[in-house]
Motif scaffolding. Sequence first.
Motif, PDB file in Angstrom:
ATOM      1  N   TYR A  32      45.978  29.033  34.915  1.00 10.98           N
ATOM      2  CA  TYR A  32      47.225  28.311  35.189  1.00 10.98           C
ATOM      3  C   TYR A  32      47.595  27.527  33.937  1.00 10.98           C
ATOM      4  N   VAL A  33      48.969  27.686  33.384  1.00  9.52           N
ATOM      5  CA  VAL A  33      49.126  27.288  32.224  1.00  9.52           C
ATOM      6  C   VAL A  33      50.523  26.305  32.278  1.00  9.52           C
TER       7      VAL A  33
ATOM      8  N   ALA B  21      51.924  23.202  37.272  1.00  7.55           N
ATOM      9  CA  ALA B  21      51.814  21.809  36.684  1.00  7.55           C
ATOM     10  C   ALA B  21      50.963  20.969  37.571  1.00  7.55           C
ATOM     11  N   ASP B  22      50.958  20.954  38.989  1.00  8.30           N
ATOM     12  CA  ASP B  22      50.486  20.206  39.727  1.00  8.30           C
ATOM     13  C   ASP B  22      48.959  20.395  39.711  1.00  8.30           C
ATOM     14  N   TYR B  23      48.608  21.746  39.815  1.00  9.85           N
ATOM     15  CA  TYR B  23      47.226  22.192  39.847  1.00  9.85           C
ATOM     16  C   TYR B  23      46.577  21.822  38.348  1.00  9.85           C
ATOM     17  N   VAL B  24      47.326  22.181  37.131  1.00  6.89           N
ATOM     18  CA  VAL B  24      46.774  21.574  35.971  1.00  6.89           C
ATOM     19  C   VAL B  24      46.689  20.161  35.810  1.00  6.89           C
TER      20      VAL B  24
ATOM     21  N   MET C 286      40.954  28.962  34.792  1.00 10.11           N
ATOM     22  CA  MET C 286      41.090  28.145  33.634  1.00 10.11           C
ATOM     23  C   MET C 286      42.530  27.585  33.741  1.00 10.11           C
ATOM     24  N   TYR C 287      42.434  26.228  33.253  1.00  8.06           N
ATOM     25  CA  TYR C 287      43.671  25.438  33.427  1.00  8.06           C
ATOM     26  C   TYR C 287      44.117  24.826  32.087  1.00  8.06           C
ATOM     27  N   ILE C 288      45.470  25.263  31.782  1.00 11.23           N
ATOM     28  CA  ILE C 288      45.690  24.898  30.301  1.00 11.23           C
ATOM     29  C   ILE C 288      46.941  24.008  30.255  1.00 11.23           C
TER      30      ILE C 288
END
Length: 587
Positions: free
Chosen positions: A435-436, A279-282, A416-418
């Motif tokens: 990352y989702v 969640a932090d990365y996204v 990819m960040y979703i």
Amino acid sequence: MPKRNPIQSEQGAALVIALLAVVVMTMFGIILLQVLRGSMVQATSSEAAVQAEANAQRGIDDALALIRNAVERGNAEGADYRDKIARANDYLDRVKAYIASGSPVNAKRGTYEIAVEEDTGNYASLTASPITVPDFPYVRMFTIKATGKIANHPGGIAAKRMRVIVSTINPVFRYPLSADNNITLNGSPYIVGDVLARDGNVAVSDVAVFTGLPGTKYGKKTDYPSVKGFINYGGEIVEYVPGTTTVDRHSGDVDETFFSKAVPLRDKQLAAGEPVAAADYVSAKLTEMAEKVDAATSPFDENVNSGDLFGASLGSSLGAVIGHSVKYEDLWVTVQGNLTLDNPAGLSDFAVKDGVLRLLPGANFQLHHGSLYISYNDPNVVAADLSGALAVDPGWSVVINGNCTLNDGFYFAGNMYIKGDLKVVGSINIDGTIYVDGGVELKQMTAINDSVAKPLIIVATRTFDFSDNISANSLRAFFYANEDINLRGVLSKIKIYGGVHGNNAILNAVREDFANPPTDPAYIEYDPPIGATEPTSFMFTMGQTNLAAEQSKLQIFYDSKLYSDPPVGIPTTSEVSVFVKEIDTVK
């Protein structure tokens, strides 16, 4: 004719017998001396061999201590992630040079010497890559050989070989199966590699659980799970009855009766790994791209907020090139054919704000020197519907604020960040990490990364839903969930080359005779459902306990090539770590 004196005759015979006895005793003595001499030589040889092996192990221990010390100094002295890597890598170079310049070392008895047989790593490519979050993983792998010798003794030489990995890849990716808490193995899943239930129990049963009629769970009695590797857990191993809270037995240590075909050994030193903050990365990527898109003075070279009834259509069969950054707003954007964004003198960002992006089958969308951003935050709409091929340069990203679907045949290179849910329909090939901040559904798969030489990494804050995967034979991927993860190899067939991680991990599987699948009524076995009375109509191979572990319908094999060429964007730790992959005796 004079008569023979009987006394003299008896004396002569006695002499002959005495001489024969002396000869026999002499022969026995010689044989005994040879046996004793051989035993002494053998004992001396065995002792020398044992001592030589101990010397070789001491050489391995010395080499590992040098490597650990180099890494610890680098971590302590480094100011940040890359500085720690640079310092650790430099100290490792010094260790390698020191070993190469060394001479045999005197032990308490005999000597030992150390040699670096192999040294591979990605430091040069890492330093040439742009800094990103998470940053590029560092990997350096050594093969160390230590030889112990006892001079002038037969058998007085022994050698051992150690493979040690120095890396910043999160230790959670060392396992084909791991969980923050409990692992439940129902029926006959087959795991090749180490298993870790960090803070919980390992629960086993010989009954696989599956869903029949809506809301109805059934149990199929098969066999116990098989684990070919080491195992560790924070609590204990328990056998329980699925669908109940009944525990039949429990044990603090591994009992072979909890497993079938392949029984693990417990290793209490297995590394725990670090939680991955998907969640932090996204969130960080969304903030970065949203600041560009929503800026009062647009940083984009072109802004498009009007179009025809069907939105904007880009790309062509011959290929189209956009040499600047562009933003589309309130539009349905479709990419068909070939499209390239490339602005070597500046950014080549491509954004779709409050709109949807469709990448059609056969399309090839390439972004150089820029990122792709799509924002349509409606839980009932897919913001990005992707087929064809999509690629971004290392250090750049695809960022999606909304739901995303990856369709059969889709290829992607990059990270990819979703912020939303991800649905994968069919087989895909991904050279990178996804990352989702949401859940993941994988449907109708037959393969993942069957044409990419790396595993796909998917990290999700919620769980994974595997559905309609009747024959997923080659899934080369690591699936990491912050919530519980469920895998069922009962009605479906799933084979994963990589790993699975969840807060709790629950696996269910039966075995099947793949050469003779159960299509004949003779193969049908009916089991009563759990908590229901409806009859089943599912077919299973009879004689489950007679089938091999490799005939499980749920198999997970650790991908040992992960560290050779790790995917871009794989979760990393803040410091460099060391672990021994294996130690072998050299024949």
